[in-house]
Write a protein that holds these residues in place. Structure first.
Motif, mmCIF file in Angstrom:
data_model
loop_
_atom_site.group_PDB
_atom_site.id
_atom_site.type_symbol
_atom_site.label_atom_id
_atom_site.label_comp_id
_atom_site.label_asym_id
_atom_site.label_seq_id
_atom_site.Cartn_x
_atom_site.Cartn_y
_atom_site.Cartn_z
ATOM 1 N N LEU A 118 -1.414 -4.711 -0.903
ATOM 2 C CA LEU A 118 -0.063 -4.973 -1.760
ATOM 3 C C LEU A 118 0.200 -6.225 -2.215
ATOM 4 O O LEU A 118 0.070 -6.981 -0.959
ATOM 5 C CB LEU A 118 0.811 -3.946 -1.602
ATOM 6 C CG LEU A 118 0.720 -2.602 -1.486
ATOM 7 C CD1 LEU A 118 1.634 -1.523 -1.099
ATOM 8 C CD2 LEU A 118 0.129 -1.810 -2.922
ATOM 9 N N TYR A 136 2.199 0.927 -4.837
ATOM 10 C CA TYR A 136 1.328 0.263 -5.732
ATOM 11 C C TYR A 136 1.923 0.624 -7.211
ATOM 12 O O TYR A 136 2.278 -0.355 -8.015
ATOM 13 C CB TYR A 136 -0.066 0.892 -6.023
ATOM 14 C CG TYR A 136 -0.928 0.452 -6.980
ATOM 15 C CD1 TYR A 136 -1.757 -0.629 -6.400
ATOM 16 C CD2 TYR A 136 -1.208 1.001 -8.057
ATOM 17 C CE1 TYR A 136 -2.921 -1.080 -7.369
ATOM 18 C CE2 TYR A 136 -2.246 0.844 -9.008
ATOM 19 C CZ TYR A 136 -2.859 -0.263 -8.675
ATOM 20 O OH TYR A 136 -3.958 -0.580 -9.457
ATOM 21 N N VAL A 149 -0.377 -1.663 -8.726
ATOM 22 C CA VAL A 149 0.244 -2.046 -7.588
ATOM 23 C C VAL A 149 1.701 -2.170 -7.299
ATOM 24 O O VAL A 149 2.549 -2.215 -8.255
ATOM 25 C CB VAL A 149 -0.311 -3.622 -7.486
ATOM 26 C CG1 VAL A 149 -0.005 -4.235 -6.009
ATOM 27 C CG2 VAL A 149 -1.627 -3.726 -7.631
#
Length: 348
Positions: A128, A185, A9
Motif C-alpha cells: 500500500l 486499498y 489502493v
C-alpha cells in the motif's frame, strides 16, 4: 459508472506529534486490527454444555445474541435483505450436525487465535502507498452459511471468516492479509484529485476504469503472498496451487478477453447489464481479475520496482499505462490501441 466504484489502493497515518508541554491525544498507528472471537466462543460454550449433558440456559443464549460478532453479523444480513432470526439460529446451534463438528471447530478456533492479525496487516501494508492505514475487526464465526466477506468498510471495517477446520492457520493468515489489503486499498484510492478527473470522463470510460479496480484482487494476491517470487498459493492445498498454475498459464488469452471487454464497453457494443455479466464472470473462483491482475502487478514490480507499482495502482489509467510499458520491456503485449486511445493513454 461513477468513480466511487473504483477499488484502487489505501491509508497510513503520520506519526504522532507531541507538543513539548501538552498531553496530546495519541495518533493511531498505521495498523489497528483486532481478532474478535466472542460469537464463536459463545456457540462453542453452548455446545460444551450440551455435550456435558447440562441444560443450556437463557443466559447462555443472551451471551451469544449479545456478542459483538453475532450483532454485527445480524446487521450485515439485514442490510443484505437476508432472513436472519434468533430462533432459526438457535435451531442451527442445537442441530446434530453442528454438535458433531464441535471438537474440530474448537480446535480450529484455538489455532486461529494464535495467528497475529497485525502481522497479516503489516504484510498487506507493504503493498500500500505511503500514508495508508489498515483498521479492521476480524470475526471468525460459526454460522449456517460457509461464506466469508467484508462489511461496513467505510465506517467500521469488519472481516467475517467462516470457521472452517479445513483452513490451516497459515491459510487463515494469508486470507487475512488479502482482505486487509482490500480494506486499506479502498481507504485511500483513488485520491480525490484522481476521482474528480475520472468523474469528468465519458460514462463508458468511467465504466472501464471502474472495472479496472477489480484487478485489486490480483494485487491483494501478491500482497498476501509477500512478494512476486512467492507462489500465491504457497500455503494452500495442492489442488488450489494446480488450479492457479493452470489459470496463470492462460494469461495471454485471458488478458485479451479483458482487453476485448474494455473495448466493447468503450465502443458501446455492451449495455450496462451485459457488461456487468461479463465482468462478474471474470471473478470465477479466482478468474482473470485475480490471475491477470496478479501477473500485471508482478510484471510491473519486477520491471520497475515495488514503488512504481504502488504509485501506479492508485490511478487506474496509470496502472494500465505502466503495465503496458513493463510488458513491452519484458517482451510481451499490452493493451490494444483502441483501449489506450479511448482512455487517453499513450500507445505503449
Amino acid at each position: 459508472m461513477r468513480a466511487d466504484r473504483l477499488r484502487l489502493v489505501p491509508t497510513l497515518l503520520l506519526p504522532a506529534v507531541f507538543a513539548a508541554s501538552l498531553a496530546a491525544e495519541p495518533v493511531p498507528g498505521p495498523v489497528e486490527v483486532r481478532l474478535a472471537t466472542d460469537e464463536a466462543e459463545a456457540v462453542l460454550a453452548i455446545l460444551d454444555r450440551r455435550r456435558a449433558g447440562r441444560e443450556v440456559s437463557e443466559a447462555d443464549w443472551r451471551r451469544l445474541f449479545a456478542s459483538e460478532g453475532y450483532v454485527r453479523l445480524k446487521a450485515r444480513e439485514a442490510g443484505m435483505g437476508v432472513p436472519f432470526e434468533d430462533a432459526a439460529f438457535r435451531d442451527f446451534v442445537l442441530s446434530a450436525d453442528l454438535a458433531s463438528r464441535a471438537g474440530a471447530l474448537a480446535e480450529t478456533l484455538a489455532k486461529w487465535r494464535k495467528v497475529d492479525p497485525a502481522a497479516a496487516a503489516r504484510r498487506a501494508l507493504a503493498y500500500l502507498p505511503a500514508g495508508a492505514r489498515i483498521r479492521a475487526k476480524v470475526y471468525p464465526v460459526i454460522k449456517p452459511k460457509a461464506n466469508s466477506f467484508v462489511f461496513d468498510v467505510k465506517t467500521d471495517p469488519a472481516i467475517f471468516l467462516f470457521l472452517d477446520p479445513a483452513v490451516t492457520p497459515e491459510r487463515f493468515e494469508n486470507t487475512l492479509a488479502h482482505e486487509l489489503h482490500h480494506i486499506g486499498y479502498g481507504g485511500v484510492c483513488p485520491p480525490p484529485p484522481v476521482a474528480a478527473e475520472i468523474e469528468r470522463l465519458p460514462e463508458p470510460v468511467q465504466t472501464v476504469l471502474g472495472w479496472t479496480g477489480a484487478f485489486g484482487e490480483g494485487i491483494a494476491m501478491l500482497a498476501a503472498a509477500g512478494g512476486p517470487d512467492v507462489h500465491p498459493h504457497a500455503v494452500s492445498e495442492a489442488k488450489d496451487r494446480e488450479r492457479w498454475d493452470r489459470d496463470v498459464a492462460r494469461f495471454a488469452g485471458d488478458f485479451r478477453k479483458v482487453d476485448r471487454f474494455f473495448a466493447d464497453v468503450l465502443a458501446g457494443r455492451l449495455g450496462e447489464e451485459e457488461a456487468t455479466k461479463v465482468a462478474v464472470s471474470f471473478y470465477g473462483e479466482q478468474g482473470p481479475w485475480y490471475t491477470v491482475g496478479w501477473k500485471m502487478a508482478v510484471t510491473i514490480e519486477k520491471t520497475f520496482g515495488r514503488e512504481r507499482l504502488l504509485e501506479s495502482a492508485c490511478d487506474p489509467r496509470s496502472f494500465l499505462k505502466t503495465y503496458g510499458e513493463a510488458a513491452r520491456k519484458a517482451g510481451g503485449g499490452g493493451w490494444s490501441a483502441e483501449v489506450l486511445r479511448a482512455l487517453s493513454v499513450p500507445s505503449v
